[in-house]
Design a protein around this motif. Structure first.
Motif, PDB file in Angstrom:
ATOM      1  N   LEU A  44       0.822  -1.211   0.000  1.00  0.00           N
ATOM      2  CA  LEU A  44       0.000   0.000   0.000  1.00  0.00           C
ATOM      3  C   LEU A  44       0.858   1.263   0.000  1.00  0.00           C
ATOM      4  CD1 LEU A  44      -2.832  -1.039   2.503  1.00  0.00           C
ATOM      5  CD2 LEU A  44      -3.032  -0.757   0.018  1.00  0.00           C
ATOM      6  N   TRP A  45       1.934   1.267   0.796  1.00  0.00           N
ATOM      7  CA  TRP A  45       2.788   2.451   0.856  1.00  0.00           C
ATOM      8  C   TRP A  45       3.486   2.690  -0.486  1.00  0.00           C
ATOM      9  CZ3 TRP A  45       3.765   6.986   2.360  1.00  0.00           C
ATOM     10  CH2 TRP A  45       5.043   7.548   2.239  1.00  0.00           C
ATOM     11  N   VAL A  46       4.032   1.634  -1.096  1.00  0.00           N
ATOM     12  CA  VAL A  46       4.712   1.799  -2.385  1.00  0.00           C
ATOM     13  C   VAL A  46       3.721   2.244  -3.458  1.00  0.00           C
ATOM     14  CG1 VAL A  46       6.109   0.662  -4.157  1.00  0.00           C
ATOM     15  CG2 VAL A  46       6.466   0.100  -1.757  1.00  0.00           C
ATOM     16  N   LEU A  47       2.477   1.748  -3.385  1.00  0.00           N
ATOM     17  CA  LEU A  47       1.458   2.154  -4.347  1.00  0.00           C
ATOM     18  C   LEU A  47       1.156   3.655  -4.216  1.00  0.00           C
ATOM     19  CD1 LEU A  47      -0.647   1.477  -6.511  1.00  0.00           C
ATOM     20  CD2 LEU A  47      -2.247   0.898  -4.664  1.00  0.00           C
ATOM     21  N   ILE A  48       1.020   4.135  -2.986  1.00  0.00           N
ATOM     22  CA  ILE A  48       0.765   5.561  -2.762  1.00  0.00           C
ATOM     23  C   ILE A  48       1.912   6.408  -3.321  1.00  0.00           C
ATOM     24  CG2 ILE A  48       0.586   7.348  -0.975  1.00  0.00           C
ATOM     25  CD1 ILE A  48      -0.909   5.241   0.728  1.00  0.00           C
ATOM     26  N   ALA A  49       3.149   5.976  -3.044  1.00  0.00           N
ATOM     27  CA  ALA A  49       4.307   6.710  -3.548  1.00  0.00           C
ATOM     28  C   ALA A  49       4.339   6.706  -5.079  1.00  0.00           C
ATOM     29  CB  ALA A  49       5.589   6.098  -2.997  1.00  0.00           C
ATOM     30  N   THR A  50       3.997   5.574  -5.681  1.00  0.00           N
ATOM     31  CA  THR A  50       4.005   5.465  -7.143  1.00  0.00           C
ATOM     32  C   THR A  50       2.977   6.392  -7.770  1.00  0.00           C
ATOM     33  OG1 THR A  50       4.704   3.145  -6.986  1.00  0.00           O
ATOM     34  CG2 THR A  50       3.758   3.870  -9.080  1.00  0.00           C
ATOM     35  N   LEU A  51       1.779   6.439  -7.193  1.00  0.00           N
ATOM     36  CA  LEU A  51       0.715   7.279  -7.743  1.00  0.00           C
ATOM     37  C   LEU A  51       1.071   8.760  -7.674  1.00  0.00           C
ATOM     38  CD1 LEU A  51      -2.443   5.433  -6.357  1.00  0.00           C
ATOM     39  CD2 LEU A  51      -1.576   5.428  -8.705  1.00  0.00           C
ATOM     40  N   THR A  52       1.924   9.134  -6.708  1.00  0.00           N
ATOM     41  CA  THR A  52       2.380  10.523  -6.629  1.00  0.00           C
ATOM     42  C   THR A  52       3.664  10.741  -7.420  1.00  0.00           C
ATOM     43  OG1 THR A  52       3.552  10.027  -4.554  1.00  0.00           O
ATOM     44  CG2 THR A  52       1.339  10.901  -4.364  1.00  0.00           C
ATOM     45  N   GLY A  53       4.164   9.670  -8.056  1.00  0.00           N
ATOM     46  CA  GLY A  53       5.335   9.782  -8.925  1.00  0.00           C
ATOM     47  C   GLY A  53       6.657   9.883  -8.209  1.00  0.00           C
ATOM     48  N   LEU A  54       6.714   9.480  -6.913  1.00  0.00           N
ATOM     49  CA  LEU A  54       7.954   9.593  -6.155  1.00  0.00           C
ATOM     50  C   LEU A  54       8.560   8.214  -5.893  1.00  0.00           C
ATOM     51  CD1 LEU A  54       6.979  12.377  -3.612  1.00  0.00           C
ATOM     52  CD2 LEU A  54       8.429  12.587  -5.624  1.00  0.00           C
ATOM     53  N   PRO A  55       9.859   8.066  -6.118  1.00  0.00           N
ATOM     54  CA  PRO A  55      10.513   6.763  -5.939  1.00  0.00           C
ATOM     55  C   PRO A  55      10.796   6.452  -4.474  1.00  0.00           C
ATOM     56  CG  PRO A  55      12.132   8.388  -6.613  1.00  0.00           C
ATOM     57  CD  PRO A  55      10.792   9.089  -6.607  1.00  0.00           C
ATOM     58  N   VAL A  56      10.389   5.276  -4.016  1.00  0.00           N
ATOM     59  CA  VAL A  56      10.714   4.815  -2.664  1.00  0.00           C
ATOM     60  C   VAL A  56      11.286   3.405  -2.764  1.00  0.00           C
ATOM     61  CG1 VAL A  56       8.969   6.227  -1.518  1.00  0.00           C
ATOM     62  CG2 VAL A  56       8.387   3.911  -2.261  1.00  0.00           C
ATOM     63  N   SER A  57      11.813   2.924  -1.674  1.00  0.00           N
ATOM     64  CA  SER A  57      12.425   1.594  -1.660  1.00  0.00           C
ATOM     65  C   SER A  57      11.436   0.539  -1.182  1.00  0.00           C
ATOM     66  CB  SER A  57      13.651   1.597  -0.737  1.00  0.00           C
ATOM     67  OG  SER A  57      14.106   0.282  -0.512  1.00  0.00           O
ATOM     68  N   SER A  58      11.159  -0.439  -2.039  1.00  0.00           N
ATOM     69  CA  SER A  58      10.297  -1.543  -1.616  1.00  0.00           C
ATOM     70  C   SER A  58      10.997  -2.402  -0.567  1.00  0.00           C
ATOM     71  CB  SER A  58       9.897  -2.397  -2.827  1.00  0.00           C
ATOM     72  OG  SER A  58      11.027  -2.995  -3.411  1.00  0.00           O
ATOM     73  N   THR A  59      12.321  -2.471  -0.660  1.00  0.00           N
ATOM     74  CA  THR A  59      13.098  -3.218   0.342  1.00  0.00           C
ATOM     75  C   THR A  59      12.878  -2.626   1.732  1.00  0.00           C
ATOM     76  OG1 THR A  59      14.795  -3.712  -1.299  1.00  0.00           O
ATOM     77  CG2 THR A  59      15.414  -3.965   1.010  1.00  0.00           C
ATOM     78  N   HIS A  60      12.993  -1.320   1.832  1.00  0.00           N
ATOM     79  CA  HIS A  60      12.825  -0.668   3.131  1.00  0.00           C
ATOM     80  C   HIS A  60      11.364  -0.682   3.580  1.00  0.00           C
ATOM     81  CE1 HIS A  60      16.824   1.733   2.550  1.00  0.00           C
ATOM     82  NE2 HIS A  60      16.984   0.429   2.593  1.00  0.00           N
ATOM     83  N   SER A  61      10.448  -0.708   2.619  1.00  0.00           N
ATOM     84  CA  SER A  61       9.028  -0.815   2.970  1.00  0.00           C
ATOM     85  C   SER A  61       8.746  -2.159   3.641  1.00  0.00           C
ATOM     86  CB  SER A  61       8.157  -0.668   1.720  1.00  0.00           C
ATOM     87  OG  SER A  61       8.348   0.591   1.112  1.00  0.00           O
TER      88      SER A  61
END
Length: 411
Positions: A97-114
């Protein structure tokens, strides 16, 4: 249908969502610099990355993965296997859910750290702070600073070298013909060692160091010869200008981006299927083992999710990393790919948990800074860093909420 079967089916759906987000966010970084530099179109990037990530996940991905991702908790401290079952599902769903939210806002996050944050959250609630491997968590926090900084430094140095050796030379095209193939051969050395030491296939080959060295040097020699011929052919058809140099590096950049995409599929698919593997073992064995055999169909599920994520949402993160932080050309994009790949390889050999996302953003920033501070949009960069810092606590909190709700409902 008992509790184990129910959560196994639910975890398959959550794992597919996590793989989808992995493709849309993490893996999109592998093609971001190539798209930003106009080496390939978004459609071509989606097609290439989708195929290579699926191949990397299914054929190069680990068939034996740790059931507790990154060893962030000690499952022996949680006596009830049903708590681990619900916890792993909660962690998978929270991270997705967190990575999906970040993706929809166009910002790169780490799935590993998620995943790490989400597992940390349920682990503290289920077994208390003592079950957390705090040293592992410390390594994750350390990597927030090490990987982007190291990639930025490498990117800065690589592009500065290209600019000095090529763009400041008397003859642009001749210098590009000489140095381009050398950079490609060096890239092949990096690619070769990465696959020999950072993929399950390479580990199964178990080559001695001198055998690996001979094989990698031979491949680098072949790449140098092919690149030299390609550069000579391109040089004959371009004008003596900076644009001509970019045209020569354009083909080279596609190669480096393809390498990052393939290696990400091989190495990052565990972020999606690792927690499912834990649940899979619990369903089959009734207990959690240190390692779990991952069936081919599960790797295929992860690979398919990654490919679809790139296809449907990958363009959002590609646009941010490839275009909004700084303006990329093909030479700059080549430096970005080289720096990001170098960072991930070196950190892996040192045993540091790094994120390809962080390395890619750091490399883009370093290459931008090589042209001065005004070349970097620090507003976009600042928003990205904020999302990085929020990843672990938000994933942990979301995991705790989901875990508590499910525990009260089913146990």
């Amino acid at each position: 249908m008992d509790l184990y079967d129910l959560f196994f089916l639910l975890s398959l759906a959550a794992g597919f969502l996590m793989a989808f987000n992995l493709g849309a966010n993490d893996v999109a970084n592998s093609m971001a610099s190539a798209v930003g530099a106009r080496a390939i179109t978004v459609r071509q990037a989606v097609f290439i990355a989708g195929i290579l990530n699926f191949v990397g996940a299914v054929f190069l991905g680990s068939h034996v993965t740790a059931t507790v991702s990154k060893g962030i908790i000690n499952p022996a401290g949680i006596s009830d296997p049903q708590l681990i079952l619900i916890g792993m599902f909660s962690a998978l769903l929270a991270a997705a859910l967190w990575v999906l939210i970040a993706t929809l806002t166009g910002l790169p996050v780490s799935s590993t750290h998620s995943i790490v944050g989400a597992i940390l959250g349920f682990g503290i609630v289920a077994g208390g702070p003592s079950v957390v491997q705090w040293s592992q968590l410390g390594g994750v926090v350390l990597s927030w600073f090490i990987s982007p900084f190291f990639a930025a430094v490498v990117g800065f140095l690589i592009f500065s070298q290209i600019r000095r050796r090529v763009f400041m030379a008397e003859n642009f095209i001749h210098s590009a013909r000489i140095w381009g193939p050398r950079w490609m051969a060096l890239t092949m050395v990096l690619v070769g060692f990465s696959f020999l030491y950072k993929t399950p296939v390479g580990e199964r080959m178990a080559l001695a160091w001198y055998q690996s060295l001979v094989l990698v040097l031979a491949l680098a020699g072949v790449v140098w010869l092919l690149s030299a011929r390609m550069a000579a052919r391109l040089a004959a058809s371009v004008a003596e200008s900076a644009e001509g140099v970019e045209a020569i590096f354009r083909k080279m950049q596609i190669f480096t981006s393809c390498y990052v995409a393939l290696s990400q599929g091989a190495n990052d698919v565990a972020n999606a299927v690792g927690p499912i593997a834990a649940i899979y073992v619990l369903v089959k064995q009734g207990t959690l083992l240190a390692k779990a055999d991952v069936p081919l169909w599960l790797l295929s599920l992860g690979g398919l999710g990654i490919a679809l994520g790139i296809c449907f949402l990958g363009h959002k993160v590609m646009a941010t990393v490839g275009e909004k932080i700084t303006t990329l050309t093909n030479t700059r994009g080549f430096a970005v790919d080289f720096a990001a790949a170098t960072t991930v390889l070196v950190a892996s050999k040192l045993g540091l948990p790094v994120s390809t996302t962080h390395a890619a953003v750091g490399a883009v920033t370093g290459v931008g800074l090589a042209r001065g501070f005004r070349a970097v949009d620090f507003g976009v960069l600042g928003r990205i860093v904020v999302y990085w810092l929020l990843t672990v606590p938000i994933a942990a909190l979301t995991s705790i909420i989901i875990f508590q709700a499910l525990r009260w409902t089913f146990l």
